[in-house]
Write an enzyme that holds these catalytic residues in place. Sequence first.
Site, short mmCIF file in Angstrom:
data_model
loop_
_atom_site.label_atom_id
_atom_site.label_comp_id
_atom_site.label_asym_id
_atom_site.label_seq_id
_atom_site.Cartn_x
_atom_site.Cartn_y
_atom_site.Cartn_z
N ASN A 1 0.90 -1.21 0.14
CA ASN A 1 0.05 -0.07 -0.14
C ASN A 1 0.84 1.29 0.03
O ASN A 1 1.45 1.43 0.97
CB ASN A 1 -0.96 0.12 1.14
CG ASN A 1 -1.62 1.19 1.23
OD1 ASN A 1 -1.68 2.03 0.46
ND2 ASN A 1 -2.24 1.31 2.49
N LYS B 1 -0.07 4.32 -0.21
CA LYS B 1 -0.63 5.39 0.40
C LYS B 1 -0.47 6.60 -0.45
O LYS B 1 -0.21 6.50 -1.79
CB LYS B 1 -0.13 5.62 1.58
CG LYS B 1 -0.20 4.53 2.60
CD LYS B 1 -0.15 4.53 3.94
CE LYS B 1 -0.10 3.34 4.99
NZ LYS B 1 -0.11 3.51 6.11
N HIS C 1 -9.48 0.86 4.83
CA HIS C 1 -8.47 0.87 5.51
C HIS C 1 -8.69 1.82 6.89
O HIS C 1 -9.59 2.87 6.65
CB HIS C 1 -7.18 1.52 4.58
CG HIS C 1 -6.07 1.69 5.21
ND1 HIS C 1 -5.65 2.58 6.13
CD2 HIS C 1 -4.80 0.82 4.94
CE1 HIS C 1 -4.10 2.26 6.56
NE2 HIS C 1 -3.86 1.08 5.86
N GLU D 1 -7.19 4.23 7.95
CA GLU D 1 -6.88 5.74 7.72
C GLU D 1 -8.13 6.36 6.90
O GLU D 1 -8.46 7.43 7.18
CB GLU D 1 -5.73 5.97 6.77
CG GLU D 1 -4.42 5.62 7.76
CD GLU D 1 -3.03 5.44 6.70
OE1 GLU D 1 -3.04 5.51 5.60
OE2 GLU D 1 -2.23 4.90 7.43
N GLU E 1 -5.38 -5.42 10.39
CA GLU E 1 -4.41 -4.25 10.67
C GLU E 1 -4.71 -3.62 12.18
O GLU E 1 -5.50 -2.59 11.96
CB GLU E 1 -4.24 -3.25 9.55
CG GLU E 1 -4.14 -4.02 8.03
CD GLU E 1 -3.56 -2.83 7.13
OE1 GLU E 1 -2.52 -3.00 6.73
OE2 GLU E 1 -4.19 -1.97 7.03
N GLY F 1 2.29 1.85 10.78
CA GLY F 1 3.34 2.81 10.75
C GLY F 1 4.10 3.57 12.15
O GLY F 1 4.76 4.36 12.18
N SER G 1 3.25 -2.50 10.17
CA SER G 1 4.88 -2.46 10.67
C SER G 1 5.52 -3.60 10.02
O SER G 1 6.51 -4.38 10.76
CB SER G 1 5.19 -1.97 11.86
OG SER G 1 4.47 -0.95 12.29
#
Length: 247
Positions: A11, A13, A95, A97, A165, A171, A210
Site C-alpha cells: 500500500n 498510500k 483501511h 486511515e 491491521e 506506521g 509495521s
Amino acid sequence: MTAPTPLIAGNWKMNGLADALGEARRVAAGLSGTAARVAICPSATLIQRMSAALAGSAVMVGGQDCRAEISGAYTGDVSAEMLADAGANLVILGHSERRAGYGEADELVAAKVVAALRADLEPIVCVGETLAQREAGEALSVVTGQVRGSLPAALAGKAFSVAYEPVWAIGTGLTPTTPQIEEMHRAIRATLSEMFGAAADTAAILYGGSVKPSNAAEILHAAEVGGALVGGASLKAEDFLGIIGAI
Ligand code: PEP
C-alpha cells in the site's frame, strides 16, 4: 480445506510520482518463484502507468479506495469501474486511515465491496482495533464485528481477502505478539466460516502493521496468516522483495 494462496500487497498510500515506477519494475524483476501472489497499490494517478509498466509480469496492481457509485457528481472521487479501466485488479477497502479520517463505517465499506465486485476487482477488506479498544479487552469483538459489518453476502464464492491491521501497529514500528496475531486471525477465520461456509476457505487473511524484512518470516509463518498488507516497507523494492521472500 483448500489453503488460500498467500497474497503480499503493498500500500503506497499518498506516495510516489512517475519516477517511483522504477521501484515497481524492480519488484517485478526481482520476483523469483514465489508461492505468493504479489500486488502494489499506488495512488490512483499511477495506476494506469504502473499497469502498463508491469504488463506481462506477475505483479498485480490495485487501488487504495473507491466510491460505491459507478459515476456521478462526486468531485474528486474514483469509482471501482475507473480503477478497473485504468488496469487495476484489486482494491483496498476500509483501511483504518479512511475509517478514521473520512468516517467510513462498516456499511459504507460493504457498499464499496459490492462496487468492487461489480467492476471485477478483488477486494482487500481492512479491519483492526485501536489501542484503546485492545486495552479495554474489546479487540476480538471489535474486529469480528467489523468483519460481519464490512463483508456483504455478495462476497460468497468470490475472490477476496481480509487484512487484519491493528490501528496501533500501522506506521508505528509496533507489532502484536505472534500469539495475539494468531488469536485474531483464528477469530476472523471462524467468523468467515460462519458467514460464508466453505466458500470462504480460499480467502486469505493478511496481517498488516509495521511488517518489514526483519519480522516478516515470523509473522508470515504464524497460524492463519495468509500474507501481508505492507505500507512503508513496500515503497522500496529491496524491502518489499525481502518480505515476499520470507513467505
Ligand atoms: C498500512 O497502512 O496498510 C500498513 C500496514 O502500514 P505500515 O506497514 O507502514 O505499518
